[in-house]
Design an enzyme around this catalytic site. Structure first.
Site, short mmCIF file in Angstrom:
data_model
loop_
_atom_site.label_atom_id
_atom_site.label_comp_id
_atom_site.label_asym_id
_atom_site.label_seq_id
_atom_site.Cartn_x
_atom_site.Cartn_y
_atom_site.Cartn_z
CD GLN A 240 -3.63 7.48 68.79
OE1 GLN A 240 -3.48 8.62 68.34
NE2 GLN A 240 -4.01 6.47 68.03
CG ASP A 241 -2.29 3.70 71.30
OD1 ASP A 241 -3.51 3.81 71.51
OD2 ASP A 241 -1.83 3.36 70.21
CD GLN B 29 -1.04 4.88 66.28
OE1 GLN B 29 -0.44 5.83 65.77
NE2 GLN B 29 -1.88 4.12 65.60
NE ARG C 36 -11.21 3.78 69.35
CZ ARG C 36 -10.83 4.53 68.31
NH1 ARG C 36 -11.72 4.84 67.37
NH2 ARG C 36 -9.61 4.98 68.21
CG ASP D 172 -8.12 3.74 71.16
OD1 ASP D 172 -9.30 3.88 71.53
OD2 ASP D 172 -7.79 3.72 69.97
#
Length: 538
Positions: free
Chosen positions: A378-379, A356, A458, A401
């Site tokens: 990520q993120d 993250q 998701r 994500d």
């Protein structure tokens, strides 16, 4: 309220140009106009050093003014020949001399009404011979008080500029008059902070301090450049169309108010009702930035290629020895309501193995991002708050994500790009009571070469919501489309839907779950953002 056009305020700012624009200004003159070196934290600025930030990036300013030059020495040293070689039809040439022409040093001294005037005539005629547009400026006033009264130090040189301008039908900007009025209004003591009055021990370049009543510091140059810009707008409408005013300017080259974005943010008044504008000039700013909730009604505007970047990650330890976690991993944190941002790149360069690592955390209501870029893995973009957010013509890149959080966020005409295979575009954590989560309208879903088997979304939390409306979906998206985060019960509580999408990844026949809508009637800006339509405020 117009969010995209900078608001004119009493705080004026400007900076140096970057790259060629549609309009070119070439300036010649002396030290009160010149670009200064920044060695030793030098605070001195010429007014033309900071002038370009009063224009849109369509205007390029080529400042050739030099310390210590007069109309005579600028010619004799061959400097004018160099400028002449660069003038193209339609270029403006700003001309300001007088300080050194009145000098008692013979090598640069000229006579007002004599060779001073003739030199000005030559600059005007030469400029016109190349198809350029000359503009004459009277020299700015010196700060010289005697018995409480401001004393004129330029004598006949000011009138000579006006006389030549009238004779040759040239626009004359009377900076001497405007700066004289300004200094008089301030008075002796209150005018000192705008000139090079430096206490001892405060500036490395001048360890013993300095008292200089001729040259401007950053604050003084900002004011004088503002006067010049206002006069240009009034006297030269064609050029005035490009004039802009900002509250604060950030520039790595020292030609703004601040060197860092955080310094400018800190200077913004808390809970100001009026809009505050920060212009960030071309460059890469390697700094962690926090925009507190108290900086309401703030516009952050990029000019040129502006990148805000900082290597941060969730696994990094904070000052107390704890891991920062996902919310603490951002490079830039933005919390205030009514925030507007344009032409800025937000990056977290930590890398694909960092886990993250948020590039930008957005926590306010009525947040508008236009033509911005969000780069990470990520993120990347954490739509952190419960407010409404609008992204127009933006580019968002990541792997896992990389658009996530609880906010209601509308992405209009954006490019959403996967930069790693088997990734997930969105991970919404929409509260159950919210009718909308993430909505993508007329967006393009793309990927880097070799990035495939990616998912649309998701659900991070039980009631996550994501809808794609009229989007072009690439072949990197898996036929199943939606993932349940290995929690089958979320297939029933989350809301995933598509309408009118095209492209090889838009086939819904094999979707794992979710809805295919018959109409997009419920997906308008007003409905999604609960009555707030940022496009109506332009």
């Amino acid at each position: 309220m117009n969010l995209t056009k900078p608001i004119i305020t009493l705080c004026l700012a400007a900076l140096l140009p970057m790259g060629a624009g549609a309009v070119t200004i070439r300036s010649i003159g002396d030290s009160t106009m010149a670009t200064k070196k920044l060695d030793g934290q030098n605070p001195e600025r010429g007014w033309c050093h900071v002038l370009p930030g009063f224009f849109t990036e369509d205007v390029m300013v080529d400042n050739r003014a030099v310390n210590g030059r007069s109309t005579k020495t600028f010619l004799s040293e061959g400097r004018w020949d160099v400028v002449m070689d660069s003038i193209r039809p339609g270029d403006y040439v700003f001309i300001q001399f007088g300080h050194n022409d009145a000098s008692d040093k013979g090598e640069r001294a000229t006579v007002a009404g004599g060779d001073f005037d003739e030199n000005l005539r030559r600059y005007v005629r030469d400029t016109r011979s190349k198809g350029g547009i000359p503009v004459l400026f009277t020299p700015i006033a010196r700060r010289k008080f005697m018995k409480g009264e401001l004393v004129d130090t330029h004598g006949k040189y000011v009138q000579s500029v006006k006389d030549v301008a009238k004779e040759l039908d040239v626009v004359c900007i009377d900076l001497n008059a405007s700066t004289t009025d300004w200094i008089k209004a301030l008075g002796d003591e209150a005018s000192k902070p705008y000139f090079m009055h430096i206490p001892a021990g405060t500036v490395p370049l001048h360890p013993d301090g300095k008292k200089d009543n001729t040259h401007l510091n950053v604050a003084g140059a900002r004011v004088v450049a503002g006067m010049a810009a206002d006069s240009i707008a009034a006297r030269i409408p064609e050029l005035g169309a490009y004039v802009r005013h900002y509250d604060f300017v950030v520039a790595k080259d020292g030609s703004g108010d601040f060197f860092t974005v955080q310094q400018a943010v800190d200077a913004v008044p808390d809970y100001r009702n009026a809009r505050t504008t920060i212009l960030v000039r071309d460059g890469v700013y390697n700094e962690k930035i926090v925009v507190p909730q108290s900086k309401t009604n703030l516009s952050l505007l990029g000019q040129g290629k502006v990148k805000l970047t900082f290597d941060n990650r969730a696994s990094r330890l904070n000052a107390c020895g704890d891991e920062m976690g996902t919310p603490g991993s951002a490079s830039t944190f933005i919390y205030p309501d009514n925030f507007y941002c344009e032409n800025i790149t937000f990056e977290n360069p930590s890398g694909v193995t960092a886990g993250q690592a948020v590039a930008c955390l957005t926590g306010g209501d009525k947040m508008f991002f236009k033509n911005c870029r969000f780069l990470g893995f990520q993120d990347t973009l954490y739509a952190y708050g419960l407010g409404r957010q609008y992204y127009e013509d933006c580019y968002i890149e990541g792997s896992v994500d990389f658009i996530f959080g609880p906010a209601t966020a509308l992405f209009n005409r954006c490019e959403i790009r996967n930069n790693r295979e088997k990734g997930y575009i969105t991970a919404p954590s929409t509260p159950q009571y919210r009718p909308y989560g993430f909505v993508f309208m007329d967006c393009k879903l793309t990927s880097e070469e070799g990035c495939d088997r990616c998912w649309l979304s998701r659900p991070w939390k039980e009631y996550g919501k994501t809808v794609f409306v009229r989007c072009e979906i690439g072949d990197h998206i898996r036929p199943e489309g939606w993932h349940n985060w290995r929690k089958p019960e979320r297939e029933k509580t989350s809301y995933y839907a598509e309408y009118g999408c095209t492209g090889p990844g838009a086939d819904t026949s094999k979707r794992a779950f979710g809805y295919v809508l018959d109409t997009d009637a419920d997906y308008t800006i007003d409905k999604i953002l609960s009555g707030w339509n940022p496009t109506a405020e332009k």
